[in-house]
Design a protein around this motif. Structure first.
Motif, short mmCIF file in Angstrom:
data_model
loop_
_atom_site.label_atom_id
_atom_site.label_comp_id
_atom_site.label_asym_id
_atom_site.label_seq_id
_atom_site.Cartn_x
_atom_site.Cartn_y
_atom_site.Cartn_z
N GLU A 100 0.81 -1.30 0.00
CA GLU A 100 -0.15 0.01 -0.07
C GLU A 100 0.88 1.15 -0.02
N PRO A 101 0.26 2.18 -0.64
CA PRO A 101 1.20 3.44 -0.62
C PRO A 101 1.48 4.08 0.89
N MET A 102 2.73 4.67 1.13
CA MET A 102 3.12 5.16 2.33
C MET A 102 2.25 6.27 2.49
N MET A 103 1.89 6.92 3.72
CA MET A 103 1.16 8.09 3.82
C MET A 103 1.90 9.03 5.02
N VAL A 104 1.84 10.13 4.76
CA VAL A 104 2.33 11.06 5.65
C VAL A 104 1.35 12.04 5.85
N ALA A 105 1.51 12.88 6.93
CA ALA A 105 0.62 14.11 7.27
C ALA A 105 0.65 15.10 6.28
N ASN A 106 -0.56 15.42 5.83
CA ASN A 106 -0.74 16.67 5.06
C ASN A 106 -0.85 18.13 5.68
N THR A 107 0.41 18.81 5.60
CA THR A 107 0.63 19.92 6.64
C THR A 107 -0.27 20.93 6.06
N ALA A 108 -0.75 20.97 4.88
CA ALA A 108 -1.78 21.95 4.22
C ALA A 108 -3.11 21.80 4.96
N PHE A 109 -3.55 20.68 5.30
CA PHE A 109 -4.61 20.47 6.12
C PHE A 109 -4.72 20.87 7.47
N TYR A 110 -3.55 20.42 8.05
CA TYR A 110 -3.39 20.82 9.51
C TYR A 110 -3.40 22.58 9.67
N SER A 111 -2.53 23.08 8.55
CA SER A 111 -2.17 24.42 8.74
C SER A 111 -3.57 25.00 8.43
N PHE A 112 -4.41 24.83 7.67
CA PHE A 112 -5.51 25.44 7.58
C PHE A 112 -6.52 25.55 8.60
N TRP A 113 -6.90 24.34 8.97
CA TRP A 113 -7.85 24.05 10.20
C TRP A 113 -7.33 24.35 11.60
N TYR A 114 -5.94 24.29 11.89
CA TYR A 114 -5.31 24.98 13.15
C TYR A 114 -5.32 26.34 13.15
N SER A 115 -4.89 26.80 11.95
CA SER A 115 -4.81 28.44 11.76
C SER A 115 -6.55 28.89 11.81
N LEU A 116 -7.19 28.19 11.54
CA LEU A 116 -8.62 28.70 11.56
C LEU A 116 -9.10 28.64 13.16
N LEU A 117 -8.85 27.64 13.61
CA LEU A 117 -9.03 27.47 15.09
C LEU A 117 -8.46 28.68 15.87
N TYR A 118 -7.09 28.69 15.72
CA TYR A 118 -6.39 29.75 16.50
C TYR A 118 -6.76 30.98 16.42
N THR A 119 -7.34 31.41 14.97
CA THR A 119 -7.92 32.51 14.69
C THR A 119 -9.32 32.83 15.43
N PHE A 120 -10.28 31.87 15.41
CA PHE A 120 -11.71 31.99 16.15
C PHE A 120 -11.49 32.15 17.50
N LEU A 121 -10.31 31.33 18.25
CA LEU A 121 -10.16 31.45 19.50
C LEU A 121 -9.71 32.66 19.95
N PHE A 122 -8.83 33.48 19.35
CA PHE A 122 -8.23 34.73 19.62
C PHE A 122 -9.42 35.64 19.30
N ALA A 123 -10.13 35.63 18.21
CA ALA A 123 -11.18 36.49 17.93
C ALA A 123 -12.23 36.34 19.17
N LEU A 124 -12.59 35.30 19.62
CA LEU A 124 -13.62 35.14 20.85
C LEU A 124 -12.85 35.73 22.01
N VAL A 125 -11.90 36.01 22.32
CA VAL A 125 -11.27 36.85 23.57
C VAL A 125 -11.16 38.28 23.27
N ILE A 126 -10.56 38.42 21.99
CA ILE A 126 -10.17 40.03 21.62
C ILE A 126 -11.49 40.67 21.50
N VAL A 127 -12.38 40.49 20.80
CA VAL A 127 -13.79 40.93 20.17
C VAL A 127 -14.44 41.58 21.42
N PRO A 128 -14.72 40.90 22.47
CA PRO A 128 -15.61 41.39 23.55
C PRO A 128 -14.76 42.60 24.24
N VAL A 129 -13.42 42.17 24.71
CA VAL A 129 -12.78 43.16 24.95
C VAL A 129 -12.64 44.67 24.27
#
Length: 354
Positions: A89-118
């Motif tokens: 079977e083909p050897m698989m590795v983590a897709n950094t583009a997938f993790y970069s997008f979803w984790y950066s979106l998570l970091y963005t939302f969490l920061f906005a959740l804190v900074i926007v009310p303040v």
């Protein structure tokens, strides 16, 4: 029929020719620098597009979208062929583009959740204090607004010195500590948070103007009814500035969804998540990931995927902007008041007829 059409065209040209002439530079710029790139970006997102070699371009459909949205692993490719494992079977590795997008979106939302009310309640609190017009309130009003006009690069450079990780940094030198302010996730986000608070001046001006427009008679009526300070805030002040609050909330949210300058200047997207190397730096935001792809070396063939990321993120931000229009729809346009007045006068006419 044709004569009527010609008369109508002549009427509109006569009535709106000056307005069209004044709008023409904006319309040309809007089409050239927004509509054309936007349509081109959508088209590019469906292709494998190499800006270094335009001949290396072919249609891939939705593959660019699925690559970073739904593909956590990709096969190892050597010489154009997937590398097979012992099981065939083909050897698989983590897709950094997938993790970069979803984790950066998570970091963005969490920061906005804190900074926007303040970023809303802090300027609202300051505007409420200055509404009482204390001694020197004009000076304080200027001091609150002035930091928001400074460039992020300038204030960021000052913050880099103030929160330097070395013992020569201002805070560490003052306290006699050696805190790694910009090298640990929580402290790095804390410094970014402080730098973002420099931008509350615009919200302060909007909310201060809104507070001035709340009728004083409503406060007097609430005082007669026995309302305390908290009840005045809930039932008089906040309803009186609800449209200003809505404007500040959504513009601030959309602004911090596009966070880039502060973390670029302070942390360069770091510190890295060494325990999970497939993930981006802990202060990466979506815009930072996009800029990283655009400015990275050897990434000329990724323009299609970058366009797909931009389109998806643009839809998310556009959805937030549309939500504000939906919530404020009662205020904008429509014929609700005309219908109410018409019903009132018809009822009055019917009553007089009786």
């Amino acid at each position: 029929m044709q004569s009527h059409l010609k008369e109508k065209i002549a009427y509109y040209l006569k009535g709106y020719s000056v307005a069209l002439l004044l709008l023409l530079p904006f319309l040309v710029s809007f089409v050239m620098f927004f509509v054309v790139p936007f349509v081109s970006g959508i088209n590019m997102s469906f292709f494998h597009y190499n800006i270094a070699d335009p001949s290396d371009t072919y249609f891939v459909g939705l593959d660019n979208y699925s690559y970073f949205l739904f593909t956590p692993e990709i096969p190892v490719v050597i010489g154009g062929e997937p590398l097979l494992g012992p099981d065939g079977e083909p050897m698989m590795v983590a897709n950094t583009a997938f993790y970069s997008f979803w984790y950066s979106l998570l970091y963005t939302f969490l920061f906005a959740l804190v900074i926007v009310p303040v970023s809303i309640f802090l300027p609202l609190f300051l505007a409420s204090l200055l509404k009482k017009r204390p001694y020197g309130y004009r000076l304080f009003r200027s001091l609150i607004f002035i930091p928001s006009i400074f460039a992020v690069s300038a204030t960021g450079a000052a913050f880099v010195y103030i929160f330097s990780n070395s013992e020569d940094g201002f805070i560490n030198s003052l306290l006699g500590t050696r805190i790694e302010w910009l090298n640990t996730p929580l402290s790095a986000w804390f410094v970014i948070f402080l730098l973002c608070l420099y931008g509350i001046g615009a919200n302060f001006i909007i909310l201060a103007a809104g507070l001035e427009n709340v009728p004083r008679s409503l406060y007097e009526s609430s005082l007669i009814d026995g309302c305390n300070s908290f009840q005045k805030l809930i039932y008089v002040t906040l309803p009186g500035i609800k449209y200003q609050l809505s404007l500040c909330f959504f513009t601030t949210l959309i602004g911090y969804m596009n966070l880039y300058g502060q973390n670029r200047v302070l942390t360069m997207g770091g510190p890295s998540d060494f325990a999970n190397p497939e993930r981006p730096g802990v202060t990466h935001t979506v815009i930072y990931v996009i800029q990283d792809y655009l400015t990275g070396s050897g990434k000329f063939s990724l323009m299609g995927r970058i366009s797909a990321i931009c389109i998806v993120f643009g839809l998310i931000v556009g959805g937030l902007a549309s939500l504000r229009l939906f919530l404020d729809r009662e205020k904008k346009g429509g014929n609700r008041y005309a219908t109410e007045f018409k019903a009132y006068f018809e009822a009055r006419k019917a009553a007089e007829g009786r």
